[in-house]
Design a protein around this motif. Structure first.
Motif, mmCIF file in Angstrom:
data_model
loop_
_atom_site.group_PDB
_atom_site.id
_atom_site.type_symbol
_atom_site.label_atom_id
_atom_site.label_comp_id
_atom_site.label_asym_id
_atom_site.label_seq_id
_atom_site.Cartn_x
_atom_site.Cartn_y
_atom_site.Cartn_z
ATOM 1 N N MET A 1 0.849 -1.165 0.000
ATOM 2 C CA MET A 1 0.000 0.000 0.000
ATOM 3 C C MET A 1 0.903 1.239 0.000
ATOM 4 N N SER A 2 0.574 2.194 -0.829
ATOM 5 C CA SER A 2 1.390 3.406 -0.897
ATOM 6 C C SER A 2 0.958 4.407 0.181
ATOM 7 N N ILE A 3 1.834 5.369 0.426
ATOM 8 C CA ILE A 3 1.584 6.406 1.432
ATOM 9 C C ILE A 3 1.686 7.761 0.753
ATOM 10 N N LYS A 4 0.685 8.606 0.973
ATOM 11 C CA LYS A 4 0.710 9.971 0.458
ATOM 12 C C LYS A 4 0.568 10.924 1.642
ATOM 13 N N ILE A 5 1.489 11.860 1.759
ATOM 14 C CA ILE A 5 1.466 12.846 2.835
ATOM 15 C C ILE A 5 0.782 14.097 2.293
ATOM 16 N N LEU A 6 -0.400 14.414 2.828
ATOM 17 C CA LEU A 6 -1.137 15.590 2.369
ATOM 18 C C LEU A 6 -0.597 16.860 3.031
ATOM 19 N N ASP A 7 -0.865 17.998 2.437
ATOM 20 C CA ASP A 7 -0.342 19.273 2.933
ATOM 21 C C ASP A 7 -0.694 19.529 4.399
ATOM 22 N N SER A 8 -1.883 19.134 4.826
ATOM 23 C CA SER A 8 -2.311 19.380 6.214
ATOM 24 C C SER A 8 -1.421 18.661 7.224
ATOM 25 N N ALA A 9 -0.723 17.626 6.808
ATOM 26 C CA ALA A 9 0.154 16.871 7.710
ATOM 27 C C ALA A 9 1.429 17.636 8.052
ATOM 28 N N HIS A 10 1.683 18.724 7.373
ATOM 29 C CA HIS A 10 2.911 19.492 7.614
ATOM 30 C C HIS A 10 2.737 20.610 8.639
ATOM 31 N N LYS A 11 1.575 20.747 9.224
ATOM 32 C CA LYS A 11 1.287 21.836 10.167
ATOM 33 C C LYS A 11 2.281 21.881 11.332
ATOM 34 N N ASP B 1 9.630 11.911 5.793
ATOM 35 C CA ASP B 1 10.411 10.713 6.138
ATOM 36 C C ASP B 1 10.032 10.192 7.523
ATOM 37 N N SER B 2 9.821 11.083 8.471
ATOM 38 C CA SER B 2 9.432 10.665 9.822
ATOM 39 C C SER B 2 8.067 9.999 9.808
ATOM 40 N N SER B 3 7.127 10.575 9.084
ATOM 41 C CA SER B 3 5.788 9.990 8.994
ATOM 42 C C SER B 3 5.839 8.612 8.345
ATOM 43 N N ARG B 4 6.574 8.505 7.253
ATOM 44 C CA ARG B 4 6.685 7.217 6.560
ATOM 45 C C ARG B 4 7.365 6.164 7.437
ATOM 46 N N ASN C 1 -6.429 2.243 -2.034
ATOM 47 C CA ASN C 1 -5.239 1.467 -1.658
ATOM 48 C C ASN C 1 -4.038 2.365 -1.321
ATOM 49 N N THR C 2 -4.319 3.578 -0.833
ATOM 50 C CA THR C 2 -3.280 4.519 -0.432
ATOM 51 C C THR C 2 -3.591 5.041 0.964
ATOM 52 N N VAL C 3 -2.587 5.025 1.830
ATOM 53 C CA VAL C 3 -2.719 5.644 3.149
ATOM 54 C C VAL C 3 -2.467 7.129 2.948
ATOM 55 N N LYS C 4 -3.477 7.951 3.248
ATOM 56 C CA LYS C 4 -3.360 9.390 3.066
ATOM 57 C C LYS C 4 -3.244 10.047 4.441
ATOM 58 N N VAL C 5 -2.053 10.558 4.727
ATOM 59 C CA VAL C 5 -1.748 11.154 6.029
ATOM 60 C C VAL C 5 -2.231 12.602 6.031
#
Length: 91
Positions: free
Chosen positions: A1-11, A17-20, A60-64
Motif C-alpha cells: 500500500m502506498s503512502i501519500k502525505i497531504l499538505d495538512s500533515a505538515h502543520k 520521512d518521519s511519517s513514513r 489502496n493509499t494511506v493518506k496522512v
C-alpha cells in the motif's frame, strides 16, 4: 500500500520521512469515528521519536492528514512494551 502525505500533515513541521518511518515500523492503530473512516497511528520515526499520525485509506493509499510528536493524551496507543518505557520517561 502506498503512502501519500497531504499538505495538512505538515502543520507541525514533521518531515515526510518521519511519517513514513512511523507507518513502516511497528505501530498501534485505532479507528476514529470521524467520516471518512480515519485511523490514529502511534509509533516511532527513524530516530525513535514517538509520533502520532492520523490518516485514512482511499484507493489502496494511506493518506496522512495529521502528523506530530506524540501527545500525552495519545501515549496509551503506543505499541507495548514502548508504552511502559514512555510512561517511565525513557523515551
Amino acid at each position: 500500500m502506498s503512502i501519500k502525505i497531504l499538505d495538512s500533515a505538515h502543520k507541525h513541521n514533521l518531515s515526510d520521512d518521519s511519517s513514513r518511518a512511523c507507518l513502516a515500523k511497528e505501530h498501534a492503530e485505532q479507528m476514529l469515528d470521524y467520516p471518512p473512516e480515519k485511523r490514529l497511528y502511534a509509533g516511532f520515526d527513524h530516530n525513535g521519536s514517538p509520533l502520532e499520525i492520523i490518516a485514512f485509506i482511499e484507493d489502496n493509499t494511506v493518506k496522512v492528514i495529521h502528523a506530530m510528536k506524540l501527545r500525552n493524551s495519545s501515549r496509551e496507543h503506543l505499541p507495548e512494551p514502548a508504552r511502559r518505557s514512555y510512561k517511565r520517561g525513557m523515551l
